[in-house]
Write an enzyme that holds these catalytic residues in place. Structure first.
Site, mmCIF file in Angstrom:
data_model
loop_
_atom_site.group_PDB
_atom_site.id
_atom_site.type_symbol
_atom_site.label_atom_id
_atom_site.label_comp_id
_atom_site.label_asym_id
_atom_site.label_seq_id
_atom_site.Cartn_x
_atom_site.Cartn_y
_atom_site.Cartn_z
ATOM 1 C CG ASP A 29 -2.121 0.965 1.024
ATOM 2 O OD1 ASP A 29 -2.075 1.795 0.098
ATOM 3 O OD2 ASP A 29 -3.053 0.929 1.833
ATOM 4 C CG HIS A 197 -5.695 -3.296 1.264
ATOM 5 N ND1 HIS A 197 -5.010 -2.877 0.142
ATOM 6 C CD2 HIS A 197 -5.209 -2.547 2.300
ATOM 7 C CE1 HIS A 197 -4.161 -1.917 0.464
ATOM 8 N NE2 HIS A 197 -4.252 -1.701 1.770
#
Length: 217
Positions: A29, A197
């Site tokens: 991320d 995620h």
């Protein structure tokens, strides 16, 4: 509003502070975005690059529309750009704010649960929320201008790149490898099944298999 250092500065400062001059970077991320910028700016210092659950930041801004679904799913990018407001609202209930993302961005929720308390503890410390939001604030316009300049100049990643993403994550909506190959010369990658995620927490064995195979080459 005060100006904060962008991704261009962060990773290299840390690496040099730790006494290293050549590294393999593995990022997830926001960390992967910082690693991407470092590798682009200083290719001689980066042996290999692993990016998890992202496409290049430039592509995120280019695809920020309702048709692709990116605008609806990444509303927090523009919300976090605002001065002071995110700190005020998220700071009123840090656990609830972080929990909102954990609930919506995971498939294997149990794998993430043990990390939630640590995230809440870390972001409840004085100044932590502001530091996190400042990273978003640096992404536009400063980092975006750097990305566009490099694209225009034809600068690409030259080291081997591994891209991993969750099958239920946002990047899965687009051709991840095709996109990264527009920015890098040597790219391989894989979609992690039954994963949202948080790749390392949700599917640690699968992530480790891909990492060890890539780094051993």
């Amino acid at each position: 509003m005060r100006r904060v250092p962008g991704a261009r500065a962060l990773a290299r400062l840390l690496v040099h502070h730790l006494g290293h001059r050549k590294v393999t970077l593995v990022g997830h991320d926001r960390g992967a975005r910082v690693a991407h910028r470092y590798a682009l700016d200083h290719p001689g210092e980066v042996d290999r690059l692993v990016v998890m659950d992202i496409i290049p930041t430039r592509e995120m801004w280019r695809r920020f529309d309702m048709d692709s679904g990116f605008a609806r799913s990444t509303w927090h990018w523009t919300f976090h750009l605002q001065p002071d407001l995110p700190e005020r609202l998220a700071g009123a209930d840090v656990a609830w704010y972080l929990g909102y993302f954990f609930e919506r961005w995971t498939v294997q929720r149990a794998g993430v649960q043990e990390a939630v308390d640590e995230y809440v503890r870390a972001f409840s410390r004085p100044g932590a929320l502001r530091a996190g939001f400042d990273d978003y604030r640096a992404s536009f316009p400063a980092d975006a201008e750097h990305d566009d300049a490099d694209w225009t100049a034809g600068r690409r990643l030259t080291m081997p790149v591994l891209a991993l993403w969750g099958a239920a994550g946002l990047p899965a909506r687009v051709p991840v490898l095709d996109i990264w190959r527009e920015y890098a010369d040597d790219v391989e990658g894989a979609e992690i099944p039954d994963c949202g995620h948080f790749l390392a927490e949700e599917q640690p064995d699968a992530v480790l298999t891909h990492l060890t195979g890539f780094l051993a080459k």
